[in-house]
Every structure is written in C-alpha cells, then in structure tokens.
Design an enzyme around this catalytic site. Structure first.
Site, PDB file in Angstrom:
ATOM      1  N   TYR A  38       0.831  -1.204   0.000  1.00 58.01           N
ATOM      2  CA  TYR A  38       0.000   0.000   0.000  1.00 58.01           C
ATOM      3  C   TYR A  38       0.868   1.256   0.000  1.00 58.01           C
ATOM      4  O   TYR A  38       1.921   1.294   0.631  1.00 58.01           O
ATOM      5  CB  TYR A  38      -0.868   0.040   1.263  1.00 58.01           C
ATOM      6  CG  TYR A  38      -1.964  -0.982   1.281  1.00 58.01           C
ATOM      7  CD1 TYR A  38      -2.981  -0.954   0.328  1.00 58.01           C
ATOM      8  CD2 TYR A  38      -2.001  -1.964   2.259  1.00 58.01           C
ATOM      9  CE1 TYR A  38      -4.003  -1.876   0.360  1.00 58.01           C
ATOM     10  CE2 TYR A  38      -3.024  -2.892   2.298  1.00 58.01           C
ATOM     11  CZ  TYR A  38      -4.025  -2.848   1.347  1.00 58.01           C
ATOM     12  OH  TYR A  38      -5.037  -3.755   1.379  1.00 58.01           O
ATOM     13  N   HIS A 194     -12.329   2.864   6.277  1.00 52.57           N
ATOM     14  CA  HIS A 194     -11.134   2.087   5.922  1.00 52.57           C
ATOM     15  C   HIS A 194     -10.648   1.204   7.056  1.00 52.57           C
ATOM     16  O   HIS A 194      -9.586   0.578   6.944  1.00 52.57           O
ATOM     17  CB  HIS A 194     -10.009   3.027   5.468  1.00 52.57           C
ATOM     18  CG  HIS A 194     -10.268   3.665   4.135  1.00 52.57           C
ATOM     19  ND1 HIS A 194     -10.769   4.938   4.000  1.00 52.57           N
ATOM     20  CD2 HIS A 194     -10.148   3.175   2.882  1.00 52.57           C
ATOM     21  CE1 HIS A 194     -10.906   5.215   2.708  1.00 52.57           C
ATOM     22  NE2 HIS A 194     -10.553   4.170   2.023  1.00 52.57           N
ATOM     23  N   ARG A 224      -6.070   6.939  -8.441  1.00 50.81           N
ATOM     24  CA  ARG A 224      -5.148   5.881  -8.054  1.00 50.81           C
ATOM     25  C   ARG A 224      -5.743   4.570  -8.535  1.00 50.81           C
ATOM     26  O   ARG A 224      -6.911   4.511  -8.917  1.00 50.81           O
ATOM     27  CB  ARG A 224      -4.960   5.842  -6.540  1.00 50.81           C
ATOM     28  CG  ARG A 224      -6.211   5.403  -5.793  1.00 50.81           C
ATOM     29  CD  ARG A 224      -6.005   5.416  -4.288  1.00 50.81           C
ATOM     30  NE  ARG A 224      -5.152   4.328  -3.851  1.00 50.81           N
ATOM     31  CZ  ARG A 224      -5.591   3.202  -3.279  1.00 50.81           C
ATOM     32  NH1 ARG A 224      -6.883   3.001  -3.097  1.00 50.81           N
ATOM     33  NH2 ARG A 224      -4.762   2.262  -2.893  1.00 50.81           N
ATOM     34  N   ASN A 226      -6.458   0.487  -7.498  1.00 49.59           N
ATOM     35  CA  ASN A 226      -6.505  -0.515  -6.441  1.00 49.59           C
ATOM     36  C   ASN A 226      -6.852  -1.832  -7.125  1.00 49.59           C
ATOM     37  O   ASN A 226      -7.286  -1.841  -8.281  1.00 49.59           O
ATOM     38  CB  ASN A 226      -7.551  -0.126  -5.404  1.00 49.59           C
ATOM     39  CG  ASN A 226      -7.382  -0.895  -4.112  1.00 49.59           C
ATOM     40  OD1 ASN A 226      -6.386  -1.596  -3.909  1.00 49.59           O
ATOM     41  ND2 ASN A 226      -8.359  -0.778  -3.234  1.00 49.59           N
ATOM     42  N   GLU A 266      -9.452  -1.482  -9.895  1.00 47.38           N
ATOM     43  CA  GLU A 266     -10.316  -0.317  -9.726  1.00 47.38           C
ATOM     44  C   GLU A 266      -9.535   0.949 -10.052  1.00 47.38           C
ATOM     45  O   GLU A 266      -8.515   1.220  -9.424  1.00 47.38           O
ATOM     46  CB  GLU A 266     -10.812  -0.232  -8.277  1.00 47.38           C
ATOM     47  CG  GLU A 266     -11.729  -1.371  -7.887  1.00 47.38           C
ATOM     48  CD  GLU A 266     -12.120  -1.349  -6.413  1.00 47.38           C
ATOM     49  OE1 GLU A 266     -12.973  -2.160  -6.040  1.00 47.38           O
ATOM     50  OE2 GLU A 266     -11.564  -0.523  -5.644  1.00 47.38           O
ATOM     51  N   TYR A 317      -7.131 -10.405   3.414  1.00 47.05           N
ATOM     52  CA  TYR A 317      -8.090  -9.308   3.281  1.00 47.05           C
ATOM     53  C   TYR A 317      -8.748  -9.309   1.908  1.00 47.05           C
ATOM     54  O   TYR A 317      -9.945  -9.040   1.764  1.00 47.05           O
ATOM     55  CB  TYR A 317      -7.376  -7.978   3.530  1.00 47.05           C
ATOM     56  CG  TYR A 317      -8.233  -6.767   3.293  1.00 47.05           C
ATOM     57  CD1 TYR A 317      -9.352  -6.508   4.091  1.00 47.05           C
ATOM     58  CD2 TYR A 317      -7.933  -5.865   2.273  1.00 47.05           C
ATOM     59  CE1 TYR A 317     -10.138  -5.399   3.872  1.00 47.05           C
ATOM     60  CE2 TYR A 317      -8.714  -4.749   2.048  1.00 47.05           C
ATOM     61  CZ  TYR A 317      -9.824  -4.517   2.844  1.00 47.05           C
ATOM     62  OH  TYR A 317     -10.599  -3.412   2.627  1.00 47.05           O
ATOM     63  N   LYS A 318      -7.985  -9.598   0.887  1.00 52.00           N
ATOM     64  CA  LYS A 318      -8.524  -9.588  -0.476  1.00 52.00           C
ATOM     65  C   LYS A 318      -9.253 -10.883  -0.822  1.00 52.00           C
ATOM     66  O   LYS A 318      -9.803 -11.003  -1.921  1.00 52.00           O
ATOM     67  CB  LYS A 318      -7.391  -9.315  -1.482  1.00 52.00           C
ATOM     68  CG  LYS A 318      -6.847  -7.888  -1.397  1.00 52.00           C
ATOM     69  CD  LYS A 318      -5.683  -7.659  -2.334  1.00 52.00           C
ATOM     70  CE  LYS A 318      -5.051  -6.279  -2.164  1.00 52.00           C
ATOM     71  NZ  LYS A 318      -5.866  -5.154  -2.676  1.00 52.00           N
TER      72      LYS A 318
END
Lengths: 347, 319
Positions: A38, A194, A224, A226, A266, A317-318
């Site tokens: 990140y 978040h 950005r 993601n 994204e 998390y993903k």
C-alpha cells in the site's frame, strides 16, 4: 472513436463477459514492479493517452450497456445498493452535472447535453434515453439525480461530505464492490470506512491520504489504482450476496484457472464538487481473466511475482487465500525469471 | 503546483465606504464560472512591478452566478502592496489571473440552525454563506458588526436576503456583540461561524468553549496578511538554492522568486498546503499561521512559508 458495445454479455449465471483484444490491451494493469505494498499512490487525474482508460474523466468501454443492465438487476433485487442521505442533495446535482458535462464533452457521438438556463436536455444514445428536466428540481427526473446519472455511468460511486476535517461516505451507488457493504458503511468517516484494511493504517497511509484529500481543489481531480481478484467475471461481489458467489472460491482447479480467476482493477478517481464542497469518489472496475492477461507474457510474469510475494494479511483481506496456490502454479508456467524493468505496459 | 488558474477582467469597481472597494470579475475567455460553495475564497494574482503578489479574498456574491464573481477589499494600513494596488492602481478593464475557489470555511450541512457573525470586512464569506443557507431554506441568523453606519456596506443585500434575521452592531453607537449571551442556551445541532478581526474571533471561540460548545460546531476564518519582517537567509536542500528573504517578501514569495515550485493554496496560513520541513534553523522560527499545532511548533520541524519567518540566522528547508 467508435466503441463496439457487447450488449448481451452477462456478469452472473452464464458469465459470458469477455474482453476484446483491444479491451485487454487497454486493461489498467496495476503492478509497476514485482512487489506490491500500500502507498498513497495518487496522481492528477489528467487526460491520458488516446484509447487508454485514463483518456477521459469517466471511462466508457465495450461493456457499458451490459454493465448498466447488471446494475439494474442488482438494484431491482436490492434497492439499498443506492443510498443518499438528505443533506446530500446539492452534491447529487453536482455529480449529475459533472458526469453529464464530462460524458457529452468526451463522447459527443454517444451523449449530448443541451442547456437552456435550468432547462436541460440529456440524450444517452447507447441506452436509448432522451430526458428533458429542470436542473435543481428532482421531481423532473424519474428518480433522484445521483441515482439517475449513476444508473448510466460505469463504475461504483460514493459521494463524501466534508465536515469536521473529515470525509463522510453519505451517498453511494454500489453494485460492483469488492466485498464491502454500502448499507454498513453509509455515514461513516474516512478512518471508520477504511477500518478493516490491514497494514495500511500502521504505515500512516490513511492519515496522509485524508490530509491530502481535504485540500483537493475544484477542477483538479486525482486518481489511483486498487486491485483484488474475483472468481468468474462477476460485478456483484457484495457481502449481501456472499452465499451466491463465496463458494465459487472453492471451485478453482488447475484446469479452469485461466477462465475463472480474474484480476479486478479499480481506477479510483476523486473530484471536488463545486456547490456542495463534497467529493465524488468514482470506483471504475475492470475485470480480466488470467487467460486474457497471459496474452501478454510480461503481465503474467509480473502478476506471478506479485502474488508470490504478497503479504499474507493482504491475501487474507482480499480473499485470495483459497485459490492463490492454484493460480500461482498456473502463472508459474509463464515466468522464466526474466528481469522486468519497472512499468505497467503490456509489452 | 500552483492552482488551476482563470484569467478574469475587472468589469466594475465600486467604492462602498472609505477604504472598502468591491470588484466584479468576469472570465476573459467568455466561459461561465463554475459554481462554488458558500464561504469559498479565491487567490488573486496582482502585478506589482516585476513581481506577482497573491492575496486571498472571499467570494461574496451569489454562488450560483456564473457570469460575475465579486470580492470586496479593505485597504490595509500596513499593506505590502496587494490591497494598496487594488485601491490605487486597479482599473476597470484590467485583466488578472485568479485561482479556482477553495473553501476553508464551509457550512456544516447537518446543522439545524446556523449563527453567522461578521466583523467589518469579514462580512464577505458570511454573505455567500447566507445566500447558500437562504437557497437551502435553512434556519439561520446573521450578526453584523461594523465601525459606523457608513461601514455597513452590505446591509441592504443582507436585509433583502433574510429580512428580520439580520442583527446590526454599530461600534460608533457603542453597540457590540456579547458572545456569552449570543451563544448561551442554543439547542444542540446549532453551528456558529465567524469571520472578523483576530480579537473578535478569539473572544467568540473562548465564549463558546466556556459555554460547553463542541469545537466541531465553532467555525472561524481569518486570513492573515503575511507580515514583513527582518531579512533572513534560506538554503533549500533539494533544489540547491541559497538566498536572502527581504523584509517586504514572505518566505513563500521569495522561494517562488527563485523559480522553485512550492506548493500553496490559501496563502493565508490557514490551509496547511504549503507546509515545509525545516532541516535546520539557526534563528528563532516566528510562526504566524493558524494551522500548526502547539506540539508541531515546539518541534521546530515545520514551517508554513506563506506567513511565517525566521528571526535572525539561516533557515534550511527540505525543498
């Protein structure tokens, strides 16, 4: 520029969504280097190269008509995917104005907007819409302005209200999210929203991002990228419908990886809204299967390296843990160890 | 990293009161202005001899008027040139650059009632806020304090906007706002906004806090004109420049004069955008901004170059 729409493709059931070769080539592959972490990776959302997904403020591509139909299906099943709090009406009109002006400027052959004072005439040719309405008077549209325009624009949208030196997710049109719930997050502050993201809080990413965004100026949007991964080309991967798509994560085999596993990118952009001082957050999603990505070996090699070095917290998390080994095994065929210079280009 | 700029023509200059002038601006490219939110300001780039002087001014007109933007400028006694230029040199028909609006003094749209207070020329952002609240049909009241009747320059516009909801305090008649009574007994959900001289703003904030108001419901805006001061030396590590900041330039202006692109937005010590990292300071940092916290000031690691300076010695910055 003409876009060959694929109006009949599906994002559920038969999953007939595919990218054309041109669609693959313009895919916003997000990995500059062999490792991912990140960062506050924001840059000005200025006009990019012709044909790229960065060319226009809001990207319209070959999947436009099919995606809008899929959104309508999701909203029919669950109207709560579009939420807007009462104090957001100015921001709703801001959003409608920004999108209509952008689309009609950037795609004049598809969209036209004519204004006679507050009397506006909007024509959306791909969706067959011809609407005359009074700007500022919601009763002259078939539904509230934010819902009206985001039913006609690819990507998910959140409008944030700025107050108390913070941003609050007070409106949203969310039908293609990576497993987060608008109903749960609506009204939350930036940090609350978040909250579940691992590692980034400790890196101070959100503090810096918030400070930066609070000063975002009119006419100077930022963007950005993601990413995550999705099984099957499915847009509606929401917590609300988890029983419908969650089990697919266990369906990946060495034989079907290429078709089933998709990289989901994204393109996120943030726009200061003029009359409300709010902020529009657009989350424009792109899906490409492993087979499609591997038509460019450079991308397959890079993705192999990124996934093999991805910290466990992020994979968890993903939601990749279950099928990551099978995917890595499949991608390893393409990775000859060649040193790849930095950059996201396909070749 | 300067702001997106627009070129405008000064279409009309009106003398509103001794030392107060209003400027009406329109775009030279014939396009419409964007709309803006109540409380927004723009930064004017003024051609003062060979250097450009940038001053922030609140937009005071109707935020939905796309043809004309209006600002009002009070001539500062100790002006370094900006307000003096606008009062003495500016003519109708002249063209200047301005930056797109930024709002550091926005209304809270969850407010159930809004109390707006203006002192003198501080009426300018209050006017656009009042127009926005009137358009939204919100519950609000305005308290407008000025030196003498002739200085109540926007009284008529305010009265037309919100008849019966404007309260006047004329200093020459010994009238003044008693903040401890104005702020007492207000229902939850009330928001308070003030723009005016520093002492007045501080008095209202103190009264609000003493009465138990949450800080999130007390809003204020003050723009600080950069005060000149003693010259001092500057070294920039990244760009390798060394120069002296003269007494009549701000640190930010001196950096810009060196051709170094430094970030900025409000140029009034309020927004935080121009924050620079102090590598070394052999003198005393004189902070004039409204942005850095007491701890950040004490650390000696940060400076807002739009309004702050060094007293004596040399300042080394990471830029």
């Amino acid at each position: 520029m003409t876009i060959a729409f694929k109006p009949d493709e599906t994002f559920r059931g038969t999953y007939t969504y595919r990218n054309s070769p041109k669609g693959i080539r313009r895919f916003p592959f997000p990995f500059h280097q062999d490792q991912y972490m990140y960062s506050v990776n924001m840059e000005p959302h200025t006009k990019g190269p012709e044909g790229s997904v960065f060319e226009n403020a809001f990207d319209i591509d070959e999947h436009y008509i099919a995606e809008m139909r899929d959104r309508a299906i999701t909203l029919e099943r669950d109207p709560g995917r579009c939420v807007s709090l009462p104090h957001m009406m100015d921001a709703e009109w801001d959003t409608l104005e920004l999108i209509m002006e952008s689309l009609s400027r950037d795609y004049p052959e598809l969209f036209t907007l004519t204004k006679d004072g507050d009397r506006w005439h909007w024509v959306n040719k791909p969706l067959g819409i011809d609407q005359t309405f009074t700007f500022g008077n919601a009763a002259t549209l078939p539904c509230p302005p934010f819902e009206y325009i985001t039913r006609q624009t690819q990507g998910d949208f959140v409008i944030m209200d700025q107050r108390d030196n913070n941003l609050f997710a007070d409106s949203g049109m969310i039908t293609s999210q990576a497993d987060w719930s608008l109903m749960f997050d609506a009204g939350m502050s930036f940090m609350e929203w978040h909250g579940p993201v691992p590692l980034a809080h400790e890196l101070g990413v959100f503090e810096r991002a918030l400070k930066y965004l609070l000063m975002l100026q009119q006419g100077r949007p930022v963007r950005r990228l993601n990413w995550t991964m999705t099984i099957n080309p499915r847009l509606d991967t929401s917590p609300e419908t988890y029983p419908e798509w969650g089990p697919d994560r266990a369906s990946v085999t060495p034989d079907n990886v290429g078709d089933k596993v998709h990289l989901r990118v994204e393109l996120q952009a943030l726009f200061r809204l003029p009359r409300s001082n709010g902020m529009l957050f657009s989350i424009r999603g792109y899906l490409a299967s492993m087979n499609e990505l591997a038509t460019y070996p450079r991308w397959a090699k890079r993705l192999h390296r990124v996934l093999s070095t991805l910290p466990n917290e992020l994979a968890e998390y993903k939601g990749l843990v279950r099928y990551k080994p099978t995917t890595l095994e499949w991608l390893s065929k393409f990775d000859d160890g060649e040193v790849l210079p930095a950059g996201t280009q396909p070749e | 990293m300067s702001s997106a700029s627009l070129n405008v023509e000064i279409r009309r200059i009106r003398d509103l009161a001794p030392g107060i002038r209003e400027f009406s601006l329109s775009r030279t490219d014939g396009d419409d202005f964007p709309v803006y939110s109540g409380g927004s300001h723009i930064v004017l780039s003024l051609p003062l001899g060979e250097r450009t002087h940038r001053n922030p001014y609140s937009l005071l007109g109707d935020p939905t008027d796309r043809k004309t933007w209006r600002v009002a400028v009070r001539k500062q006694e100790d002006s370094r040139g900006g307000s003096r230029w606008l009062h003495e040199q500016a003519r109708e028909g002249m063209r200047i650059d301005i930056a797109a609006p930024v709002n550091l003094f926005a209304l809270n749209r969850l407010g159930r009632r809004h109390i707006l207070v203006a002192g003198g020329i501080g009426i300018t952002p209050i006017l656009s806020q009042a127009r926005e609240l009137a358009r939204l049909g919100a519950d609000f009241e305005v308290h407008y304090a000025y030196r003498a009747p002739e200085y109540g320059v926007f009284v008529d516009e305010l009265e037309a906007l919100a008849p019966g909801r404007i309260h006047h305090y004329v200093q020459s008649r010994r009238e003044q706002i008693e903040f401890s009574s104005l702020l007492a007994g207000r229902p939850l959900g009330t928001h308070f906004y003030i723009c005016g001289p520093g002492g007045m703003v501080a008095a209202s904030m103190n009264a609000g806090k003493a009465l138990g108001w949450p800080e999130s419901h007390l809003h204020s805006e003050q723009f600080l004109a950069p005060t000149g001061g003693e010259p001092f030396d500057v070294k920039l590590t990244a760009s390798g420049k060394a120069f002296t900041v003269p007494s009549d330039l701000s640190l930010l202006e001196a950096i810009e004069q060196q051709g170094v692109d430094a970030p900025y937005l409000c140029r009034g010590g309020a927004c935080g955008q121009c924050e620079l990292e102090v590598v070394d300071a052999s003198g005393e940092l004189i902070h004039h901004d409204l942005y850095l916290s007491a701890e950040e000031r004490a650390s000696g690691k940060k400076i807002m170059p739009c309004v702050s300076r060094l007293k004596g010695g040399c300042l080394t910055l990471n830029l």
